[in-house]
Scaffold this active site. Structure first.
Site: not given
Ligand code: F6R
Length: 614
Positions: A2, A27, A76, A100-101, A487, A491, A494, A510, A609
């Site tokens: 949010c 966000r 959100w 927010n929260g 990773e 990527k 997501e 395995h 985000k």
């Molecule tokens: C993936 C991504 C998330 C963040 C995770 C932690 O592309 O961005 O997996 O890495 O939510 O976020 P931070 O680094 O802000 O603690």
């Protein structure tokens, strides 16, 4: 997650609120709304979907929103589906609230309020806050006092923005566990979840502390901590440096992928002596040398992409310094009563510095009070909660990262982690100066190597066409490339919504080998390193089972494309730093697949985000 924006000003504030919301879109959210006080009434508009839908709805009767005080929100969903009735602001009588929260005890509060006759129109926890303030205001008709009385009744972590029709000059805000800044103007003041939202109107900010309650009018800002008025410093920031727009790029993500050579170079400059490049700068973490010299164990805590950076750092710490290093996702660590051994360096890695799980995991280690505990924030946001709550701050100088999928934050985290490994190794004399010099000189080649790997863009775009209609995909790597395989899979899933798994290639037989058939693309990270021959054997296992391989290999590997084996050559790079360079092809591949599939690349569905709730 949010986003909150609020304003009290002489001028009309609707456009400031809407522009602020647009700037918070990164966000992640699923609905948006705003309330402006005008002619003794709350004028509210809420829309599911993009902020643009809200802008369009406001544009139908813009005069309703000509007002001098208001609050706005991107939601959100946590409690209740994304729907207009659940979007903020929430209203109770003459009071409007954005939040927010999470209010953890909202269910019992709701019951009490229903018993008192309050009617609920949403499924949210936030509506409880609006009704509670309304209820207490009836006994104490002073908005600040009413809010102050409500806060102890709420359990959880949150930030709030509140207005009342009867106090049309006052904007009340609370920070308790979720980020919130005050933007200081001339004859006008603002609040937001991130200063980025307010850069068009001010470059002067106050960062609230946890538990602060503030009252903003056009000409004054009063902040209270534990009922006592306190002052918080005003920070003037270089708006140019903090501003972020897409420039000529179609998406923030692509822009941020392309910014990596510069972001990595900036992060390196922080630590490498420009007059003697085989040496760390004298001032790099200098005032923390005493703390770093005593540590005997490393514990890394992080989530998502930041966790993958931590996994690479584990290889580096153990291999280069022989200090034992554990890495764990913060969301598990915090709930398993872990042992934090004495003399541990707890490294929390986070782009945002506001990730609720990482912050809680940090606090849990601090509560255990082990002897000699040193905490370090590796973070991209200098003003974040994580930085405030740790002993040492090691910045990543990636600049604002707007795309939800982390790219430049990841590679700068890797580089900063290597710098930290070198610093600890040098401070504890666990690394001789020759090894240090070699690694420093290899680090300095990284910006050039990253730049060269961006030239693979066209070839990777062509490769990505083979993924467009796929349902599932495997990413394989060994050793230092295993975290990059994880990773890459993260990527891809997501932003393209294709199911993807990252595996250590030695684990194929395995279990996951059973998945291999002609319809499942398998991406392999194959630098010519000490694991290369073993990895080639793993690739054969796949090829023999009609799997189609998409290989990122070193130029020197002499791998050649053949039937069901596509090869893109990545510039040669030393084995230790190869994870940084091999991040680029997996980022570009995911990006192009997502664009081809028409997803919302910068704001993928259901994701935020900054994950400020657990
Ligand atoms: C993936 C991504 C998330 C963040 C995770 C932690 O592309 O961005 O997996 O890495 O939510 O976020 P931070 O680094 O802000 O603690």
């Amino acid at each position: 997650m949010c986003g909150i924006v609020g304003a009290v000003a002489e001028r009309n504030i609707a456009n400031i609120l809407l522009e602020g919301l647009k700037r918070l879109e990164y966000r992640g959210y699923d609905s948006a709304g705003l309330t402006v006080i005008r002619d003794g009434e709350l004028h509210r508009e809420r829309q599911v979907g993009k902020v643009q839908a809200l802008v369009d709805a406001v544009a139908i009767n813009p005069e309703f929103f000509d007002g001098h005080i208001g609050i706005a929100h991107t939601r959100w969903a946590t409690h209740g589906e994304p729907a207009q009735r659940n979007a903020h602001p929430h209203v109770s009588g003459k009071i409007a609230v954005v939040h927010n929260g999470i209010v953890e005890n909202y269910a019992e509060l709701k019951e009490e309020l229903i018993a008192k006759g309050y009617e609920f129109t949403s499924q949210t926890d936030t509506e409880v806050v609006a009704h509670l303030i309304n209820d207490l205001y009836k006994q104490t008709p002073d908005l600040l006092e009413a809010v102050r009385a409500v806060i102890p009744l709420l359990h959880g972590a949150f930030a709030l923005g509140i207005v009342h029709v009867d106090s049309p000059e006052e904007l009340i805000t609370v920070r308790l566990g979720s980020p919130l800044v005050i933007g200081v103007g001339i004859g006008e003041n603002f609040i937001a979840s991130d200063q980025l939202a307010l850069l068009p109107v001010t470059n002067r900010f106050m960062y609230l502390e946890e538990g602060d309650i503030a009252k903003l009018t056009r000409n004054s800002i009063q902040i209270f901590a534990d009922g006592v008025e306190v002052s918080r410093k005003i920070h003037e920031i270089d708006a140019q440096q903090h501003n972020a727009d897409k420039g000529e790029f179609k998406h923030y993500m692509l822009k941020e992928i392309y910014e990596q050579p510069d972001a990595v170079a900036r992060t390196l400059e922080m630590a490498i002596d420009s007059t003697n490049t085989s040496k760390l700068r004298d001032d790099f973490l200098q005032r923390h040398e005493d703390k770093l010299s005593g540590i005997r164990n490393i514990q890394i805590l992080a989530c998502g992409t930041s966790y993958h950076a931590g996994m690479v750092a584990k290889y580096w710490f153990e291999n280069l310094t022989r200090l034992p290093c554990s890495v764990e996702v913060a969301s598990e660590f915090r709930y398993r009563n872990p042992v934090v051994v004495d003399n541990s360096l707890v490294i929390c890695i986070s782009q945002s510095g506001e990730t609720a799980d990482t912050l809680s995991a940090l606090r849990d280690t601090q509560k255990q009070k082990p002897t000699g505990l040193v905490s370090l924030a590796l973070c991209n946001v200098a003003t974040s909660s994580l930085v405030r709550e740790t002993d040492i701050y090691l910045p990543t100088l990636a600049g604002p990262e707007i795309g939800v999928a982390s790219t430049k934050a990841f590679t700068t985290q890797l580089v900063a982690l290597m710098l930290l490994v070198l610093k600890v190794g040098a401070t504890q004399q666990r690394m001789d100066s020759e090894r240090l010099g070699t690694l420093l000189s290899e680090l300095q080649q990284l910006p050039g190597q990253l730049y060269a790997s961006l030239h693979l863009d066209a070839a990777i775009k062509t490769m990505s066409e083979s993924f467009e209609d796929k349902k599932s995909c495997l990413f394989l790597g060994r050793g230092l490339q295993f975290p990059i395989a994880l990773e890459g899979a993260l990527k891809l899933k997501e932003i393209s919504y294709i199911h993807a798994e990252g595996y250590a290639a030695g684990e194929l037989k395995h279990g996951p080998l059973a998945l291999v058939d002609k319809d499942m693309p398998i991406v392999v990270l194959a630098p010519k390193d000490s694991m290369f021959d073993k990895l080639k054997a793993n690739m054969q296992e796949v090829h023999a089972r009609h799997g189609e391989l998409f290989v990122f290999a070193s130029e020197s590997s002499k791998m050649v494309a053949e039937d069901r084996m596509h090869v893109v050559y990545v510039p040669d790079v030393c084995e230790t730093l190869a994870p940084v360079v091999y991040s680029i092809p997996v980022q570009l591949l995911s990006y192009h697949v997502a664009v081809m599939r028409g997803t919302d690349v910068d704001q993928p569905r259901n994701l935020a985000k900054s994950v400020t709730v657990e």
